[in-house]
Design a protein around this motif. Sequence first.
Motif, PDB file in Angstrom:
ATOM      1  N   VAL A 233      43.662  16.585  49.721  1.00 57.95           N
ATOM      2  CA  VAL A 233      43.389  17.700  48.814  1.00 57.95           C
ATOM      3  C   VAL A 233      44.490  18.739  48.968  1.00 57.95           C
ATOM      4  CG1 VAL A 233      41.828  19.579  48.248  1.00 57.95           C
ATOM      5  CG2 VAL A 233      40.905  17.341  48.860  1.00 57.95           C
ATOM      6  N   SER A 234      45.116  19.112  47.846  1.00 57.46           N
ATOM      7  CA  SER A 234      46.169  20.127  47.844  1.00 57.46           C
ATOM      8  C   SER A 234      45.816  21.199  46.823  1.00 57.46           C
ATOM      9  CB  SER A 234      47.518  19.489  47.507  1.00 57.46           C
ATOM     10  OG  SER A 234      48.509  20.472  47.292  1.00 57.46           O
ATOM     11  N   VAL A 235      45.805  22.473  47.269  1.00 56.86           N
ATOM     12  CA  VAL A 235      45.510  23.601  46.384  1.00 56.86           C
ATOM     13  C   VAL A 235      46.665  24.600  46.494  1.00 56.86           C
ATOM     14  CG1 VAL A 235      43.925  25.470  45.818  1.00 56.86           C
ATOM     15  CG2 VAL A 235      43.025  23.302  46.701  1.00 56.86           C
ATOM     16  N   ASN A 236      47.384  24.819  45.399  1.00 54.56           N
ATOM     17  CA  ASN A 236      48.509  25.750  45.396  1.00 54.56           C
ATOM     18  C   ASN A 236      48.287  26.825  44.337  1.00 54.56           C
ATOM     19  OD1 ASN A 236      50.194  24.426  47.383  1.00 54.56           O
ATOM     20  ND2 ASN A 236      50.520  22.808  45.862  1.00 54.56           N
ATOM     21  N   MET A 237      48.611  28.075  44.688  1.00 58.95           N
ATOM     22  CA  MET A 237      48.472  29.202  43.769  1.00 58.95           C
ATOM     23  C   MET A 237      49.844  29.809  43.518  1.00 58.95           C
ATOM     24  SD  MET A 237      44.952  30.933  45.237  1.00 58.95           S
ATOM     25  CE  MET A 237      44.547  31.685  43.675  1.00 58.95           C
ATOM     26  N   ASP A 238      50.116  30.159  42.237  1.00 56.33           N
ATOM     27  CA  ASP A 238      51.437  30.667  41.861  1.00 56.33           C
ATOM     28  C   ASP A 238      51.276  31.763  40.808  1.00 56.33           C
ATOM     29  OD1 ASP A 238      54.042  30.935  40.603  1.00 56.33           O
ATOM     30  OD2 ASP A 238      54.600  29.108  41.673  1.00 56.33           O
ATOM     31  N   ASN A 239      51.926  32.899  41.038  1.00 56.74           N
ATOM     32  CA  ASN A 239      51.885  34.005  40.083  1.00 56.74           C
ATOM     33  C   ASN A 239      53.195  34.201  39.343  1.00 56.74           C
ATOM     34  OD1 ASN A 239      49.259  35.153  40.061  1.00 56.74           O
ATOM     35  ND2 ASN A 239      49.592  35.955  42.129  1.00 56.74           N
ATOM     36  N   SER A 240      54.144  33.289  39.569  1.00 57.13           N
ATOM     37  CA  SER A 240      55.471  33.479  38.979  1.00 57.13           C
ATOM     38  C   SER A 240      55.661  32.734  37.665  1.00 57.13           C
ATOM     39  CB  SER A 240      56.555  33.031  39.970  1.00 57.13           C
ATOM     40  OG  SER A 240      56.443  31.627  40.229  1.00 57.13           O
ATOM     41  N   LEU A 241      54.818  31.770  37.359  1.00 55.32           N
ATOM     42  CA  LEU A 241      55.033  30.915  36.195  1.00 55.32           C
ATOM     43  C   LEU A 241      54.390  31.443  34.920  1.00 55.32           C
ATOM     44  CD1 LEU A 241      54.588  27.385  37.826  1.00 55.32           C
ATOM     45  CD2 LEU A 241      56.713  28.585  37.257  1.00 55.32           C
ATOM     46  N   SER A 242      53.495  32.410  35.043  1.00 54.03           N
ATOM     47  CA  SER A 242      52.841  32.975  33.858  1.00 54.03           C
ATOM     48  C   SER A 242      52.808  34.489  33.984  1.00 54.03           C
ATOM     49  CB  SER A 242      51.414  32.424  33.729  1.00 54.03           C
ATOM     50  OG  SER A 242      50.686  33.112  32.728  1.00 54.03           O
ATOM     51  N   PRO A 243      53.132  35.206  32.915  1.00 58.02           N
ATOM     52  CA  PRO A 243      53.148  36.672  32.994  1.00 58.02           C
ATOM     53  C   PRO A 243      51.758  37.283  33.121  1.00 58.02           C
ATOM     54  CG  PRO A 243      53.561  35.959  30.742  1.00 58.02           C
ATOM     55  CD  PRO A 243      53.597  34.726  31.591  1.00 58.02           C
ATOM     56  N   GLY A 244      50.720  36.562  32.673  1.00 55.68           N
ATOM     57  CA  GLY A 244      49.397  37.165  32.673  1.00 55.68           C
ATOM     58  C   GLY A 244      48.329  36.408  33.433  1.00 55.68           C
ATOM     59  N   HIS A 245      48.701  35.270  34.061  1.00 51.66           N
ATOM     60  CA  HIS A 245      47.700  34.438  34.714  1.00 51.66           C
ATOM     61  C   HIS A 245      48.180  33.962  36.081  1.00 51.66           C
ATOM     62  CE1 HIS A 245      46.884  34.044  30.359  1.00 51.66           C
ATOM     63  NE2 HIS A 245      45.615  33.975  30.727  1.00 51.66           N
ATOM     64  N   ILE A 300      45.295  37.249  40.048  1.00 58.64           N
ATOM     65  CA  ILE A 300      44.800  37.370  41.425  1.00 58.64           C
ATOM     66  C   ILE A 300      46.019  37.632  42.309  1.00 58.64           C
ATOM     67  CG2 ILE A 300      43.441  36.271  43.259  1.00 58.64           C
ATOM     68  CD1 ILE A 300      42.448  34.295  41.099  1.00 58.64           C
ATOM     69  N   VAL A 301      46.281  38.897  42.619  1.00 57.02           N
ATOM     70  CA  VAL A 301      47.490  39.252  43.361  1.00 57.02           C
ATOM     71  C   VAL A 301      47.206  39.597  44.817  1.00 57.02           C
ATOM     72  CG1 VAL A 301      48.727  40.016  41.309  1.00 57.02           C
ATOM     73  CG2 VAL A 301      47.306  41.649  42.565  1.00 57.02           C
ATOM     74  N   ASP A 302      45.972  39.929  45.139  1.00 53.45           N
ATOM     75  CA  ASP A 302      45.613  40.268  46.514  1.00 53.45           C
ATOM     76  C   ASP A 302      45.700  39.012  47.376  1.00 53.45           C
ATOM     77  OD1 ASP A 302      44.367  40.880  48.942  1.00 53.45           O
ATOM     78  OD2 ASP A 302      42.930  42.256  48.005  1.00 53.45           O
ATOM     79  N   PRO A 303      46.583  38.995  48.400  1.00 52.04           N
ATOM     80  CA  PRO A 303      46.736  37.800  49.244  1.00 52.04           C
ATOM     81  C   PRO A 303      45.430  37.356  49.893  1.00 52.04           C
ATOM     82  CG  PRO A 303      48.509  39.367  49.661  1.00 52.04           C
ATOM     83  CD  PRO A 303      47.512  40.078  48.806  1.00 52.04           C
ATOM     84  N   ARG A 304      44.569  38.306  50.234  1.00 52.92           N
ATOM     85  CA  ARG A 304      43.292  37.942  50.854  1.00 52.92           C
ATOM     86  C   ARG A 304      42.393  37.204  49.870  1.00 52.92           C
ATOM     87  NH1 ARG A 304      41.561  43.772  52.802  1.00 52.92           N
ATOM     88  NH2 ARG A 304      42.312  44.112  50.671  1.00 52.92           N
ATOM     89  N   LYS A 305      42.368  37.667  48.620  1.00 53.65           N
ATOM     90  CA  LYS A 305      41.574  36.992  47.597  1.00 53.65           C
ATOM     91  C   LYS A 305      42.147  35.612  47.297  1.00 53.65           C
ATOM     92  CE  LYS A 305      39.836  41.130  45.240  1.00 53.65           C
ATOM     93  NZ  LYS A 305      39.780  41.869  43.942  1.00 53.65           N
ATOM     94  N   GLN A 306      43.469  35.523  47.274  1.00 51.18           N
ATOM     95  CA  GLN A 306      44.096  34.226  47.045  1.00 51.18           C
ATOM     96  C   GLN A 306      43.729  33.232  48.142  1.00 51.18           C
ATOM     97  OE1 GLN A 306      48.324  34.372  46.472  1.00 51.18           O
ATOM     98  NE2 GLN A 306      48.224  35.872  44.808  1.00 51.18           N
ATOM     99  N   LYS A 307      43.817  33.679  49.391  1.00 50.52           N
ATOM    100  CA  LYS A 307      43.518  32.801  50.512  1.00 50.52           C
ATOM    101  C   LYS A 307      42.047  32.397  50.521  1.00 50.52           C
ATOM    102  CE  LYS A 307      43.839  32.404  55.549  1.00 50.52           C
ATOM    103  NZ  LYS A 307      44.253  33.073  56.822  1.00 50.52           N
ATOM    104  N   ALA A 308      41.158  33.356  50.233  1.00 50.72           N
ATOM    105  CA  ALA A 308      39.723  33.059  50.237  1.00 50.72           C
ATOM    106  C   ALA A 308      39.384  32.027  49.167  1.00 50.72           C
ATOM    107  CB  ALA A 308      38.925  34.341  50.018  1.00 50.72           C
TER     108      ALA A 308
END
Length: 413
Positions: A233-245, A300-308
């Motif tokens: 299972v791999s879960v990756n989060m990225d905020n650089s590829l979309s301006p609003g998501h 979702i920019v808060d690192p804690r929320k991202q990690k949770a």
Amino acid sequence: MGILYDDDVVIIRQSEKEGDPTVITVNCPDKTGLGCDLCRIILFFGLSIVRGDVSTDGKWCYLVFWVVGKSTTRWGLLKKRLVEACPSCSSASGLSFYRSELQPPRPPDVFLLKLSCQDRRGLLHDVTSVLCELELTIKKVKVSTTPDGRVIDLFFITDNRELLHTNKRKEDTCDHLKAVTGNSMISCDIEIVGPEITACSAESSFLPTAITENILPLEMPDELPSSLTSTSVSVNMDNSLSPGHTLVQIVCQDHKGLLYDIMRTLKDYNIQISYGRFSMNHGRACDIDLFLVQTDGKKIVDPRKQKALSSRLEMELVRPLRVATVSRGPDTELLVANPVELSGKGRPLVFHDITLALKMLNTCIFSAEIRRRMIGDREFEVYRVLLDEGEGLAVPRSKIEKQVWKMLMGWEQ
């Protein structure tokens, strides 16, 4: 948008060739958690989602599911249940839609089904299958076997059709149970129960701390039995590829209810999907891309929320259910647990799959119960099944765990 009638809200295009998926299209006003509710219904009908597309502007949504499953699927009834899950869109007035959304649904009436019959192997699964077929949801159950070989089953159930208060529906239910139990049925009674009875039945029976820590961990354990987990299972989060998501990319192995597990996790975190795509490749490998926003419409920019969120998604995909066998005196007890949605809904067909797996192993059930209990800040449904290990009936515990796990994950074939 104008008036959209029920026939347009959900469109089901059945496959023309055997083996091809059936396409379900949903077009209706949006609400947080709608995808979860739709996936839960599809799972209840025994169907697997092999591909999915979701898009919404926050007010109106368009969802497409490609599903495969049983030849006996009642497509008309499935459409009816999916339409019922969608926000009201049959009125031209937007005011009526928002007013209906503000009114919480009335909790369903709970009924007590008391069934007594002579015991035999596979009986509990056959009874459970009938209840599922009749759209009677098992909320709690207490099953016991008397010394003279009689079984007394107490099922606390709700009726998806909301007709169990009528004599016709009660008689029809007992007739179906009579057909599957034959001459072994002694009695069948159904009565509505008050909130005090339901509350009393909800009190959790004692579970040793060692058991809750081992099979109901709230965090990912360092080591897990490979036979009782979904690997890779791999879960990756990225905020650089979309301006609003926030883009969440998931790569994992398919299992029964995979999309439901993702959707219920996002629903519990109050996260909205603006666009999503799900596809299955060869060998059960799945790729999921989700463009998400919070309820305020922001990333979702808060690192804690991202990690949770990332950790919870990984946990729910690696171990959507927990399975273990433990000693209960001289006997063996099977324990299965699954998280309950914050809305209070449990996972469909768990008890059905447990009893089917045990029937396939030719393993008898001496007693069984379903209870809900809080572990930390989360609620779980806990299934406790005491096995009959009489002479010549014993099955290795590891084999029981593996068979039940494979059945629950849809890997039994």
